[in-house]
Scaffold this motif. Sequence first.
Motif, PDB file in Angstrom:
ATOM      1  N   GLU A  19      14.217  83.738 126.272  1.00 32.69           N
ATOM      2  CA  GLU A  19      15.525  83.133 126.520  1.00 32.69           C
ATOM      3  C   GLU A  19      16.237  83.820 127.684  1.00 32.69           C
ATOM      4  N   SER A  20      16.135  85.138 127.761  1.00 31.75           N
ATOM      5  CA  SER A  20      16.749  85.861 128.884  1.00 31.75           C
ATOM      6  C   SER A  20      16.125  85.425 130.205  1.00 31.75           C
ATOM      7  N   GLY A  29      20.768  84.987 140.387  1.00 33.73           N
ATOM      8  CA  GLY A  29      21.705  86.012 140.845  1.00 33.73           C
ATOM      9  C   GLY A  29      22.616  86.548 139.772  1.00 33.73           C
ATOM     10  N   THR A  30      22.595  85.951 138.600  1.00 33.69           N
ATOM     11  CA  THR A  30      23.425  86.419 137.488  1.00 33.69           C
ATOM     12  C   THR A  30      22.617  87.361 136.620  1.00 33.69           C
ATOM     13  N   ARG A  31      23.163  88.533 136.373  1.00 34.96           N
ATOM     14  CA  ARG A  31      22.452  89.522 135.570  1.00 34.96           C
ATOM     15  C   ARG A  31      22.464  89.105 134.103  1.00 34.96           C
ATOM     16  N   GLN A  32      21.266  88.998 133.534  1.00 39.53           N
ATOM     17  CA  GLN A  32      21.108  88.635 132.122  1.00 39.53           C
ATOM     18  C   GLN A  32      20.710  89.883 131.346  1.00 39.53           C
ATOM     19  N   GLU A  36      15.459  94.204 124.965  1.00 41.52           N
ATOM     20  CA  GLU A  36      14.673  95.430 125.103  1.00 41.52           C
ATOM     21  C   GLU A  36      14.506  95.709 126.589  1.00 41.52           C
ATOM     22  N   PRO A  37      14.655  96.964 127.012  1.00 38.20           N
ATOM     23  CA  PRO A  37      14.554  97.265 128.438  1.00 38.20           C
ATOM     24  C   PRO A  37      13.115  97.230 128.951  1.00 38.20           C
ATOM     25  N   ASP A 167      17.861  97.257 131.288  1.00 40.43           N
ATOM     26  CA  ASP A 167      18.016  96.182 130.305  1.00 40.43           C
ATOM     27  C   ASP A 167      18.682  94.939 130.899  1.00 40.43           C
ATOM     28  N   GLU A 168      18.486  94.738 132.204  1.00 36.23           N
ATOM     29  CA  GLU A 168      19.012  93.541 132.845  1.00 36.23           C
ATOM     30  C   GLU A 168      17.921  92.888 133.688  1.00 36.23           C
TER      31      GLU A 168
END
Length: 181
Positions: A19-20, A29-32, A36-37, A167-168
């Motif tokens: 999903e991320s 360009g949007t940080r999701q 889990e990293p 984690d992004e």
Amino acid sequence: MDALVTPTPEDIRMSEAFESLMWALARPGTRQRLAEPGLLPLAASLLDRETTVHAGDGTMAAALAATGARAAPLETAEFVFTSLAGEADAARAATASVGDPLYPDRAATVFAPATFGGGGTALRLGGPGIRGTVRLPVGGVHPSFWAARARAIRYPLGFDLYLVAEDEVVGLPRSTRIEVI
């Protein structure tokens, strides 16, 4: 009698990672935020015995082998996990599969570690999924990669890129116009 399938904790973990990734490409360009990293949980959500993968180093290749994905050369792999930090890495990654005119969906999806925020190369992004433009500072990616990416991509041909920082994750589909500012 209807059987109810209850997802396992592993199923839930994979779904959260997927999903991320989906939202990252839908909103370039949007940080999701990742549950889990790191790259490995993302790899686990996408790779299986029916996929091919290329890893930029031996440590990552060993970790990705656990998914059952078949190792392939960078130019033909469906999924590429590599660093873009060095100039040679950046040039090599830009040779990932861009698909072909009949099957642009056969292009690679590239994953690379990066940092967001302080320092690095400032990018201005535009295109589908972006209202106007978005400014994104990216570290950990050699500046030459952006020109190499621009030369490689001729929409609908091109590879999609995920940059992962702890984690992004940020998605940069092949349709995203990127300007170094």
